[in-house]
Design a protein around this motif. Structure first.
Motif, PDB file in Angstrom:
ATOM      1  N   GLN A   1       0.863  -1.197   0.000  1.00  0.00           N
ATOM      2  CA  GLN A   1       0.000   0.000   0.000  1.00  0.00           C
ATOM      3  C   GLN A   1       0.893   1.239   0.000  1.00  0.00           C
ATOM      4  N   ALA A   2       0.366   2.288  -0.541  1.00  0.00           N
ATOM      5  CA  ALA A   2       1.120   3.550  -0.506  1.00  0.00           C
ATOM      6  C   ALA A   2       0.186   4.688  -0.158  1.00  0.00           C
ATOM      7  N   GLU A   3       0.663   5.552   0.722  1.00  0.00           N
ATOM      8  CA  GLU A   3      -0.055   6.797   1.018  1.00  0.00           C
ATOM      9  C   GLU A   3       0.790   7.941   0.502  1.00  0.00           C
ATOM     10  N   LEU A   4       0.129   8.895  -0.081  1.00  0.00           N
ATOM     11  CA  LEU A   4       0.851  10.021  -0.673  1.00  0.00           C
ATOM     12  C   LEU A   4       0.132  11.308  -0.309  1.00  0.00           C
ATOM     13  N   TRP A   5       0.862  12.232   0.244  1.00  0.00           N
ATOM     14  CA  TRP A   5       0.361  13.576   0.461  1.00  0.00           C
ATOM     15  C   TRP A   5       1.097  14.461  -0.533  1.00  0.00           C
ATOM     16  N   THR A   6       0.369  15.247  -1.253  1.00  0.00           N
ATOM     17  CA  THR A   6       1.061  16.082  -2.221  1.00  0.00           C
ATOM     18  C   THR A   6       0.247  17.305  -2.575  1.00  0.00           C
ATOM     19  N   SER A   7       0.936  18.332  -2.972  1.00  0.00           N
ATOM     20  CA  SER A   7       0.315  19.567  -3.432  1.00  0.00           C
ATOM     21  C   SER A   7       0.009  19.368  -4.921  1.00  0.00           C
ATOM     22  N   THR A   8      -1.255  19.258  -5.264  1.00  0.00           N
ATOM     23  CA  THR A   8      -1.621  18.859  -6.617  1.00  0.00           C
ATOM     24  C   THR A   8      -2.934  19.499  -7.029  1.00  0.00           C
ATOM     25  N   GLN A   9      -3.153  19.596  -8.325  1.00  0.00           N
ATOM     26  CA  GLN A   9      -4.438  20.060  -8.836  1.00  0.00           C
ATOM     27  C   GLN A   9      -5.370  18.886  -9.107  1.00  0.00           C
ATOM     28  N   GLY A  10      -4.857  17.669  -9.018  1.00  0.00           N
ATOM     29  CA  GLY A  10      -5.709  16.530  -9.365  1.00  0.00           C
ATOM     30  C   GLY A  10      -5.197  15.266  -8.704  1.00  0.00           C
TER      31      GLY A  10
ATOM     32  N   THR B   1      -2.911  18.077  -0.284  1.00  0.00           N
ATOM     33  CA  THR B   1      -2.731  19.107   0.723  1.00  0.00           C
ATOM     34  C   THR B   1      -3.283  20.412   0.168  1.00  0.00           C
ATOM     35  N   GLU B   2      -3.289  21.435   0.941  1.00  0.00           N
ATOM     36  CA  GLU B   2      -3.568  22.767   0.442  1.00  0.00           C
ATOM     37  C   GLU B   2      -2.509  23.044  -0.623  1.00  0.00           C
ATOM     38  N   ILE B   3      -2.889  23.774  -1.650  1.00  0.00           N
ATOM     39  CA  ILE B   3      -1.953  23.996  -2.748  1.00  0.00           C
ATOM     40  C   ILE B   3      -1.553  25.471  -2.789  1.00  0.00           C
ATOM     41  N   GLY B   4      -0.261  25.727  -2.916  1.00  0.00           N
ATOM     42  CA  GLY B   4       0.220  27.110  -2.944  1.00  0.00           C
ATOM     43  C   GLY B   4       0.368  27.617  -4.371  1.00  0.00           C
ATOM     44  N   GLY B   5      -0.699  27.494  -5.140  1.00  0.00           N
ATOM     45  CA  GLY B   5      -0.659  27.935  -6.531  1.00  0.00           C
ATOM     46  C   GLY B   5      -0.350  26.783  -7.464  1.00  0.00           C
ATOM     47  N   GLY B   6      -1.028  26.745  -8.582  1.00  0.00           N
ATOM     48  CA  GLY B   6      -0.815  25.685  -9.564  1.00  0.00           C
ATOM     49  C   GLY B   6      -0.859  26.242 -10.960  1.00  0.00           C
ATOM     50  N   PHE B   7      -2.015  26.804 -11.319  1.00  0.00           N
ATOM     51  CA  PHE B   7      -2.199  27.441 -12.620  1.00  0.00           C
ATOM     52  C   PHE B   7      -1.928  26.474 -13.771  1.00  0.00           C
ATOM     53  N   GLY B   8      -2.053  25.200 -13.521  1.00  0.00           N
ATOM     54  CA  GLY B   8      -1.791  24.205 -14.561  1.00  0.00           C
ATOM     55  C   GLY B   8      -0.455  23.516 -14.366  1.00  0.00           C
ATOM     56  N   GLY B   9       0.426  24.123 -13.595  1.00  0.00           N
ATOM     57  CA  GLY B   9       1.755  23.545 -13.418  1.00  0.00           C
ATOM     58  C   GLY B   9       1.798  22.365 -12.477  1.00  0.00           C
ATOM     59  N   LYS B  10       0.708  22.167 -11.742  1.00  0.00           N
ATOM     60  CA  LYS B  10       0.663  21.020 -10.839  1.00  0.00           C
ATOM     61  C   LYS B  10      -0.387  20.020 -11.307  1.00  0.00           C
ATOM     62  N   ASN B  11      -0.502  19.891 -12.625  1.00  0.00           N
ATOM     63  CA  ASN B  11      -1.346  18.857 -13.197  1.00  0.00           C
ATOM     64  C   ASN B  11      -0.577  17.566 -13.420  1.00  0.00           C
ATOM     65  N   ASN B  12       0.724  17.618 -13.262  1.00  0.00           N
ATOM     66  CA  ASN B  12       1.566  16.477 -13.606  1.00  0.00           C
ATOM     67  C   ASN B  12       2.404  16.055 -12.422  1.00  0.00           C
ATOM     68  N   ILE B  13       2.714  14.751 -12.376  1.00  0.00           N
ATOM     69  CA  ILE B  13       3.617  14.269 -11.331  1.00  0.00           C
ATOM     70  C   ILE B  13       5.044  14.669 -11.662  1.00  0.00           C
TER      71      ILE B  13
ATOM     72  N   THR C   1     -13.308  17.910  -6.293  1.00  0.00           N
ATOM     73  CA  THR C   1     -12.793  18.944  -7.197  1.00  0.00           C
ATOM     74  C   THR C   1     -11.974  19.875  -6.325  1.00  0.00           C
ATOM     75  N   LEU C   2     -10.670  19.776  -6.466  1.00  0.00           N
ATOM     76  CA  LEU C   2      -9.812  20.535  -5.570  1.00  0.00           C
ATOM     77  C   LEU C   2      -9.986  22.033  -5.771  1.00  0.00           C
ATOM     78  N   ASP C   3     -10.016  22.715  -4.680  1.00  0.00           N
ATOM     79  CA  ASP C   3     -10.048  24.178  -4.723  1.00  0.00           C
ATOM     80  C   ASP C   3      -8.601  24.631  -4.877  1.00  0.00           C
TER      81      ASP C   3
END
Lengths: 762, 291, 158
Positions: free
Chosen positions: A227-236, A260-272, A482-484
């Motif tokens: 099993q894996a748990e992952l916390w990450t700043s992500t848009q999806g 997690t809460e995201i400190g800005g993404g604007f599309g840049g955090k759509n990818n791993i 749907t992440l805010d």
């Protein structure tokens, strides 16, 4: 589902309550990617290529593995190779064969910053020492970065097996041009033949980064049973789960991703980026592994936009009707194919009602990071070119620039050249509102100029899941996936649910569900957060209301048709013969357990009917003729958002997007040395706007409701970044009589042009 | 970095001894706003950091002999907030105001800005134009040196092994004097100067310029004192003709490079523009200043 | 690898932590004291997300070494609200929607409070120049400036 709610019927939607995540954010309590910690965690760091292009001959990690304190090291050998397989990720498409290579190089490194290995150690300083001990043998190859140079047949080739797709017959030589696309309608040759005025120009833009202030950060923890748990700043988080599962050959259900809460993404955090590396390191070390990028890594290795080369040709008759429009868009894809040249091509001319259009696009690989989405991906580049030419054409025809656009504007029923026919849209309304705005008539001083430009974006819907649970005290738990991503969509979703249930906003508590708690939710991109998230939440709320009515009917022993839901209560339906004592949500909640169980509603949809958004911008600039410096004096954003669920958050999107566009126009760019190494990987020399660079940004919210959304919502987050590039270039043209075709409008470029126009040195 | 040591000596003698004893492997830590960044990128790897902020006098601004003694560890914000100093030397304060953000100025020091030896350092041209003198302490005793001689090139000072700048001395001000510093940056704040220009001048009772010093930053490997530029102003009313000569002299003295912050041609052109604008501000201040 | 034992005051509380010479105050606050409200945006003093007060001075904690905090008094975002009472700046940021993703917010609040403590009646321009060292990518600064001016008005009236 559709609705014709009139504004005066609404009690919550359209007001400005405080956002539920607000107090946490102003007190420092909110937990972002780098704020999550687990006992025993290790620190993970990535070794990155110092070369823009090289073959990897050998990697020797033995010394790093032997360093005390190092618990795991991974390289390409720890990840399975991937065949070609495409998937949607936000508004762009990914190919897993390339995703795994971008995550960890296999045969070659293709940009300065490309990951080659990763380590996990008990401290950051030991991890850094370990990286220095990894020996990589490179065969350095010539590199190419500029899109025009990369397109040349003699350019250094990134992928030996890449033959341009979309050309028939298939070319016999490989090329950096990964794909050619074409959209057309009518007969452009005939259209240009009829034209009385033609304007033809070529434009070049530099790549820019989304500039989110929070570097990527994640924490992975695995168990011995896989099993894996992952916390990450992500848009999806669902898409990240899917990508991690694929890249690590794991079952989707074995990975649980908590955003997690995201400190800005604007599309840049759509990818791993680091996520699969963290999971792999955790598996190998049997400890949690935390990986936080430095700012330098963010610039060197995460996906920015494309730099672009765009050729536009426009023909019109003297009365101001466009007869033909043609464009060629050449976009950098970065190390692997998949730029936004397709959506950019589709929206280049879409603001206008045109019979004859031809747009050709090329997706071009080159030695820089694989590009990622950035707020209406590709559209600002296309609009910079097209809206500049539109402006020049208007000037040649001596027609007011807004008038010229109105004469040719797309309206309801306009057939686009990329496929659909427009339903209800608000482009004309934004043009008219701009024309009527006092900004448009305000006087200007010397060396000052005014420019206008417009933008269009499709907006998307997509897979969305949500659930609404009625608590025992009648308050409501809204779980959404749907992440805010900062725009305040969780507040908007809670407002819509409160509106549906007829209760106070404060009684709806929105919580983000992790991947184990809900059905699939697509990335928050494409301005879909409030649109699709809202649609699913409303559907969930309506299902809950149905069940509430049924439960009350049973409790009160009346037929279901006799029960209406109004103002937070079940009441006798109007005109019904069956009277009963109304029941509030609290009363129902209190007895729900013993009358059949908790009452809840949920929805899993693929939201359709996203309404396109249009915006018109007006900007005033002043140019210092002696230094080339440009100052933005005044800025107005007019945009059709369908319905502003929370007007202050809509304003925030308009202001934030416009300022990103201002930075793109004036100062932002990647600077590469002759060796292909990035020279400005930091906020000192990658210059995003600071507070003292800007005036207040005025906003005008136009509401032409989207009939396919229960509250008329159109997405609004992306449109605002599209128009500023051309608006500013057009304003500068007015201010000093010189038109610019290359961005950014940095002072040296402007000064040189002023000197040349004057016929000699300044 | 794990072997790096930290010392916070309480006397100047102790600091000098530590620095001399480290034989080039130690660095003086004042504000740290340049040092920490250089350590983080690995550009420098000192074995010892010598924190001088605890040495008496380093952090003080003292009126002395008609002028000022500014301790080397005085921070940007301290100097900006010193009302009398700001009145006397607004041009020096102009330069200090432009060092980074409020946060950076809360730590960055005059001594550090000088000894970091960036050709674009914002406080240096105005200090040169002011005729400031650096007090230096070393293993062989104390000495003084004109500020324009302290920086030798990018990242290099003329300090001998074991020497530390302890203070900057500013001379007394004649009546009808004014100074100003301007720089060009793409954004309104937060950028490294592409070009910096400082002008310090004194007028006589008839409004004729009798003394002047002009210094340029970011147009050579270190900030330049440009006597020819000053000569263009002396004996004039600093009118349009004089300003034209001033700009030409500034451009002639500049030896800028092409880098990611500005091209050679842009720096040359802008040097002329900024020095004239700085001269106009200095002139205005001199006219208002009765000494 | 000897670490320094540092004693300081944070938000009024006496604290102790260990740090290597090269570790910054930012790292000490986040990783040793577990006060994660102060954020790292760049690590080089260019973004202001790590802003704290050090002996009453607004600084970037990424440009201060942990060992330099010995004997000093530090104020972070965690100390801005007093009990249940949010500081007027915090309250105005909520009311004026002056935050979106919120990552820059702690740094901006600390910086804005420092401004209003020395200049209770700043102009729009003074607010913008004071906050030039705090980058925000979401808001375009508009609502931030409005919120700071609104908080200043309220604090003057109190």
């Amino acid at each position: 589902m559709s609705s014709t709610l009139k504004p005066q019927d609404l009690k919550v939607v359209g007001s400005r309550p405080l956002r539920p995540d607000g107090v946490d954010k102003v007190t420092g309590r909110a937990r972002y990617g780098a704020d999550v910690n687990l006992s025993g965690q290790l620190i993970g760091k990535v070794l990155r290529s110092p070369h823009a292009h090289a073959r990897i001959l050998a990697i020797d990690t033995s010394l790093a593995e032997a360093l005390p304190g190092v618990k795991a090291v991974v390289t390409r050998d720890d990840f399975p190779d991937m065949p070609e397989e495409y998937a949607a990720a936000g508004e762009l498409t990914i190919n897993y064969r390339d995703v795994t290579r971008n995550m960890m190089a296999r045969e070659k490194v293709l940009y300065d910053g490309h990951p080659v290995a990763a380590v996990a150690a008990i401290s950051e300083s030991i991890a850094r020492q370990a990286l220095a001990l990894i020996k990589v043998d490179y065969e350095v190859l010539p590199h190419v970065i500029d899109v025009r140079e990369a397109m040349r047949p003699d350019a250094p080739l990134l992928h030996e097996a890449q033959y341009t797709e979309g050309i028939s017959p298939r070319p016999d030589r490989p090329s950096n041009i990964a794909k050619r696309i074409e959209f057309s309608r009518g007969d452009v040759a005939a259209g240009f033949a009829r034209a009385e005025v033609i304007v033809e120009r070529e434009f070049n833009t530099q790549p820019v980064h989304q500039g989110y202030i929070e570097p990527q950060a994640c924490l992975a923890s695995t168990t011995e049973d896989g099993q894996a748990e992952l916390w990450t700043s992500t848009q999806g988080h669902f898409v990240f789960r899917a990508q991690c599962a694929k890249l690590l050959a794991m079952e989707v259900s074995r990975i649980r991703v908590t955003p997690t809460e995201i400190g800005g993404g604007f599309g840049g955090k759509n990818n791993i980026y680091n996520e699969p590396l963290a999971i792999a390191l955790s598996r190998k070390s049997h400890r949690p592994v935390k990986m936080v990028m430095s700012r330098e890594e963010v610039f060197r290795a995460t996906g920015p936009t494309s730099g672009g080369n765009v050729k536009v040709k426009l023909g019109a008759t003297k009365d101001g009707r466009i007869t033909a429009a043609q464009a060629e868009l050449n976009f950098q894809a970065g190390a692997y194919p998949g730029s936004s040249v397709a959506p950019a091509s589709m929206c280049a001319f879409t603001r206008y009602d045109l019979d004859n259009v031809r747009v050709i696009g090329h997706d071009v690989t080159c030695n820089r990071p694989k590009v990622a989405a950035y707020r209406a991906p590709g559209a600002p580049i296309a609009a910079f070119a097209v809206e500049s030419v539109i402006d020049e054409m208007a000037a040649k025809l001596a027609i007011d620039p807004l008038e010229f656009r109105l004469k040719n504007a797309a309206r309801e029923g306009t057939q686009t050249y990329y496929g659909p026919k427009f339903g209800t849209i608000g482009y004309v309304e934004t043009l008219e509102a701009a024309r009527a705005h006092p900004h448009y008539r305000a006087p200007l001083g010397p060396n000052q100029g005014r420019g206008v430009a417009t933008g269009f974006w499709f907006n998307i819907g997509g897979e969305t899941s949500a659930s609404v649970n009625i608590n025992e005290d009648g308050t409501v738990a809204l779980m959404h996936g749907t992440l805010d991503v900062a725009g305040g969509s969780r507040a908007a979703m809670a407002m819509m649910v409160a509106e549906e249930l007829g209760i106070a906003y404060e009684h709806v508590r929105p919580i983000v569900g992790d991947t184990a708690a809900l059905g699939f939710n697509f990335i928050t991109a494409g301005s879909r957060g409030t649109f699709a998230g809202g649609m699913a939440c409303v559907a969930a709320a309506r299902q809950a209301i149905e069940r509430l009515r049924h439960r009350v009917a049973a409790i009160r022993e009346v037929p279901v048709e006799a029960v209406a839901w109004q103002d937070g209560c079940a009441r006798p339906a109007e005109g019904s013969a069956h009277q009963f004592a109304p029941m509030s949500l609290a009363e129902i909640g209190r007895v729900a357990g013993r009358t059949g169980g908790t009452i809840a509603g949920h929805a899993e949809i693929n939201a359709q009917g996203a309404g396109p958004g249009f915006g018109t911008h007006i900007v005033d600039v002043e140019v210092d003729r002696e230094t080339g410096a440009i100052r933005v004096l005044r800025y107005t954003v007019v945009q059709d958002v369908g319905r502003a669920i929370h007007p202050a958050y809509v304003e925030g999107q308009l202001q934030g997007g416009a300022v990103q566009g201002i930075g793109w126009a004036l100062n932002e760019e990647y600077v590469y040395g002759a060796d292909g190494v990035l020279q400005n990987p930091g906020f000192l020399d990658y210059r995003i706007p600071v507070a003292s660079d800007l005036p207040f940004i005025d906003t005008v919210i136009v509401e032409v409701p989207n009939p396919r959304h229960p509250y008329g919502v159109r997405g609004c987050g992306e449109v605002p970044i599209i128009a500023p590039l051309a608006a500013i270039a057009n304003a500068v043209a007015q201010a000093i009589g010189i038109r610019f075709f290359d961005l950014p409008l940095s002072p040296p470029r402007v000064l040189r042009a002023i000197a040349e126009a004057a016929g000699g040195p300044a | 970095m794990s072997e790096m040591r930290y010392a916070a000596p309480k006397t100047l003698a102790a600091a000098v001894a530590l620095l001399a004893g480290a034989q080039g492997r130690a660095r003086v830590l004042a504000g740290g706003t340049d040092l920490l960044i250089q350590m983080r990128t690995g550009r420098i790897k000192p074995e010892l950091l010598i924190d001088i902020k605890g040495i008496p006098g380093m952090g003080e601004i003292v009126a002395e002999r008609g002028g000022y003694r500014v301790g080397a560890a005085v921070t940007g914000m301290q100097l900006i907030e010193h009302a009398d100093f700001a009145k006397r030397w607004p041009g020096v304060v102009d330069g200090v105001r432009l060092i980074g953000s409020i946060q950076v100025k809360g730590r960055a020091t005059l001594g550090g800005n000088l000894c970091n030896a960036s050709p674009a350092a914002d406080s240096v041209p105005a200090l040169i134009a002011a005729g400031a003198v650096a007090c230096i302490a070393g293993p062989d005793g104390a000495r003084e040196a004109a500020v324009e001689t302290v920086v030798a090139g990018p990242g290099k000072t003329s300090l001998a092994a074991g020497e530390i700048v302890t203070a900057l001395l500013l001379p007394p001000r004649p009546a009808h004097s004014g100074d100003a510093y301007l720089r060009f940056t793409p954004r309104s704040e937060m950028d490294i100067a592409v070009v910096g220009a400082a002008v310090n001048l004194t007028l006589d009772a008839q409004g004729i310029c009798t003394q002047a010093r002009v210094a340029l930053g970011a147009v050579a490997s270190r900030a330049l004192l440009v006597p020819e530029a000053a000569a263009a102003l002396i004996g004039t009313r600093v009118d349009a003709g004089a300003l034209g000569q001033l700009a030409a002299a500034a451009r002639a003295a500049s030896r800028p490079i092409d880098d990611k912050r500005g091209s050679r041609e842009f720096r040359l052109s802008t040097a002329g523009v900024m020095v004239c604008r700085a001269a106009e501000i200095a002139l205005e201040r001199a006219r208002r200043n009765d000494g | 690898m000897a670490r320094h034992h540092v004693k300081a005051t944070v938000n009024g509380d006496a604290v102790e932590f260990l740090c290597e010479t090269g570790q910054t105050l930012l790292e000490a606050l986040r990783d040793e004291l577990h006060l994660t409200g102060t954020k790292e945006g760049c690590g080089t003093g260019d973004c202001g997300a790590c802003s704290v007060m050090l002996d009453g001075r607004l600084v970037c904690s990424c440009l201060v070494l942990g060992v330099e905090a010995e004997g000093r008094s530090i104020e972070t975002i965690e100390g801005m609200a007093v009990g249940e009472e949010l500081h007027p700046l915090q309250q105005k940021f909520l009311e004026h929607a002056a935050l979106q993703c919120g990552i820059c917010t702690p740094g901006i609040l600390i910086a804005a409070r420092a401004l209003l403590e020395r200049n209770p009646d700043p102009t729009e321009s003074e607010v913008r120049f004071w906050l030039a060292g705090n980058l925000c990518r979401c808001t375009g600064y508009h609502k931030i400036v409005e919120a700071v001016l609104a908080a200043a008005r309220e604090m003057r009236a109190a």
